[in-house]
Design a protein around this motif. Structure first.
Motif, PDB file in Angstrom:
ATOM      1  N   GLY A   9     -11.036  -4.679  -1.663  1.00  0.00           N
ATOM      2  CA  GLY A   9     -10.868  -3.237  -1.746  1.00  0.00           C
ATOM      3  C   GLY A   9     -12.170  -2.490  -1.597  1.00  0.00           C
ATOM      4  N   TRP A  32      -1.184  -4.076   5.669  1.00  0.00           N
ATOM      5  CA  TRP A  32      -1.789  -4.405   4.383  1.00  0.00           C
ATOM      6  C   TRP A  32      -2.436  -3.199   3.714  1.00  0.00           C
ATOM      7  N   SER A  33      -2.797  -2.184   4.494  1.00  0.00           N
ATOM      8  CA  SER A  33      -3.536  -1.065   3.912  1.00  0.00           C
ATOM      9  C   SER A  33      -3.248   0.228   4.657  1.00  0.00           C
ATOM     10  N   SER A  90      -3.614  -3.472  -9.354  1.00  0.00           N
ATOM     11  CA  SER A  90      -4.028  -2.176  -8.822  1.00  0.00           C
ATOM     12  C   SER A  90      -4.478  -1.268  -9.959  1.00  0.00           C
ATOM     13  N   CYS A  95       0.908  -2.186  -5.829  1.00  0.00           N
ATOM     14  CA  CYS A  95      -0.052  -1.107  -5.588  1.00  0.00           C
ATOM     15  C   CYS A  95       0.401   0.153  -6.310  1.00  0.00           C
ATOM     16  N   ARG A 128      -7.727  -5.623   4.528  1.00  0.00           N
ATOM     17  CA  ARG A 128      -7.104  -5.567   3.205  1.00  0.00           C
ATOM     18  C   ARG A 128      -7.114  -4.182   2.577  1.00  0.00           C
ATOM     19  N   ASP A 129      -8.084  -3.336   2.951  1.00  0.00           N
ATOM     20  CA  ASP A 129      -8.140  -1.996   2.374  1.00  0.00           C
ATOM     21  C   ASP A 129      -8.870  -1.053   3.314  1.00  0.00           C
ATOM     22  N   SER A 188     -13.501   0.009   6.310  1.00  0.00           N
ATOM     23  CA  SER A 188     -12.450  -1.005   6.210  1.00  0.00           C
ATOM     24  C   SER A 188     -12.997  -2.244   5.507  1.00  0.00           C
ATOM     25  N   THR A 243       0.813  -1.211   0.000  1.00  0.00           N
ATOM     26  CA  THR A 243       0.000   0.000   0.000  1.00  0.00           C
ATOM     27  C   THR A 243       0.853   1.271   0.000  1.00  0.00           C
TER      28      THR A 243
END
Length: 407
Positions: free
Chosen positions: A206, A98-99, A303, A343, A161-162, A175, A26
């Motif tokens: 995402g 991760w994010s 991405s 990413c 994850r995002d 989230s 990220t």
């Protein structure tokens, strides 16, 4: 055409550094363009002032070891003159990151939220936060200016994850997790979890807000692309067309288009208000048939990012290429090489694309093209009304066509 390299931020490595855990999942720019953040791997997030980062690229060529920047950046101290200057921070999040997402209390457009009482944060103060989603399901919220931990959110049971903040300055955070849920948090209310959005049958990869904060897109495994009404917290529709896991999504700056990236080797550009695909960008030629859409894993798209001008999209795939596309052309207008890229995102002003790889970051100048009058008109009107309202305008049908993104 080859994209011009602007610079690199190379994470320091030691002889005993194993590749596993070094992934840079990220990268993010602050909404006001003041800071850039990325995950260096092994729990570490680096925060650097973006303007000073650019100056270093100009002064010292394109290459920069991330840690070598620090002597030239001001350090915070008790002197009031120094206090407001942006400072570099190295944040240990305690688990693999991760994010990342920046959240600002200053709306990107006029806020829909008024008279909200602040708790943890002083009312009226310009607040810039960094949210980090971790491997253990936790979300940690940091003060960007001081590097201090403010909140620890602990409801997810799997990898976060995002993350995405509402652009309206409300400090609403969403989230996306491998626990198959999306969670909505109110950071102005001490991180209170407002809602759980359920509907995904598998991992959620995402999520992204529309520019007016009214719609959320979430994407995930099993071809899932969902649109949510964020006023009612209800699902609007599912977008169907991908043939494999969908791993990234982003709205255009005017909210009229939605780009999604999938392991089926394609990026689709949708009209989210009508649920139709307007454009397809293929990363494998000829494109795979639906039955074999998951087979070409050296072409998986990882991405996707929309440029500030609404005219360009960047995509990053496993074939070691970064591609820049125009929304009205079938083939990339520029390309750049990148191994193991995971990413990418455009800078706040759209002039630079940042892409993460193995704990480091690489930057390219984005294509600079003059937008057509048609595109400027579309952007202007779509910022204030969706597709359905444009189609109902009391103007000649040719003008309506001119103002619509067509297939």
């Amino acid at each position: 055409a080859r994209s011009r390299t602007v610079g690199e931020l190379l994470a320091p490595t030691s002889p005993f550094d194993k590749k596993c855990g070094r992934e840079n999942w990220t990268v993010a720019f602050a909404p006001d363009g003041s800071y850039f953040a990325w995950s260096q791997g092994h729990r570490i997030v680096k925060l650097v002032p973006w303007s000073q980062c650019l100056n270093n690229f100009l002064l010292h060529g394109t290459k920069n070891v991330a840690n070598s920047i620090s002597p030239r950046l001001p350090r915070q101290n008790s002197d009031s003159g120094q206090k407001n200057k942006p400072c570099e921070h190295i944040i240990d999040c305690g688990d693999i990151v991760w994010s990342l997402a920046f959240g600002s209390s200053v709306p990107e457009k006029q806020s829909r939220c008024v008279n909200i009482e602040w708790h943890r944060f002083k009312f009226g103060q310009d607040q810039l936060l960094l949210a980090t989603g971790l491997n253990n399901g936790r979300i940690k919220i940091w003060d960007v200016y001081t590097g201090k931990l403010l909140l620890n959110l602990m409801d997810h049971t799997e990898v976060v994850r995002d993350l995405t903040f509402a652009p309206d300055g409300s400090l609403i955070l969403v989230s996306a997790s491998r626990d198959k849920t999306l969670r909505v948090w109110d950071l102005k209310d001490d991180g209170n979890m407002m809602k759980v959005l359920r509907g995904h049958q598998n991992w959620v990869y995402g999520c992204a807000f529309s520019p007016d904060s009214s719609i959320l897109c979430s994407v995930g495994a099993s071809k899932a692309v969902f649109l949510w009404d964020m006023d009612k917290y209800s699902m609007i529709r599912k977008l169907e067309g991908h043939h494999n896991d969908v791993v990234a999504c982003e709205f255009s700056p005017d909210g009229a288009l939605l780009a999604t990236a999938s392991y089926d080797t394609r990026v689709y550009v949708w009209d989210p208000h009508l649920g139709v695909i307007l454009m397809e960008f293929g990363h494998l030629f000829p494109p795979p048939t639906p039955i074999f859409a998951g087979g070409a894993n050296d072409r998986w798209v990882r991405s996707v990012s929309f440029s500030h001008d609404g005219l360009h999209i960047a995509s990053l795939a496993d074939d070691k290429m970064v591609r820049f596309w125009r929304i009205d052309e079938e083939y990339p207008v520029q390309v750049a090489p990148l191994n193991n890229g995971l990413c990418c995102t455009f800078s706040t002003d759209g002039s630079v694309l940042a892409a993460g790889q193995d704990g480091s970051v690489y930057f390219w100048a984005t294509p600079r093209q003059v937008s057509s009058l048609q595109h400027l008109c579309r952007m202007a009107i779509r910022r204030v009304m969706p597709t359905s309202q444009v189609k109902n305008l009391p103007v000649p049908s040719k003008v309506v066509e001119f103002l619509c993104y067509q297939i």
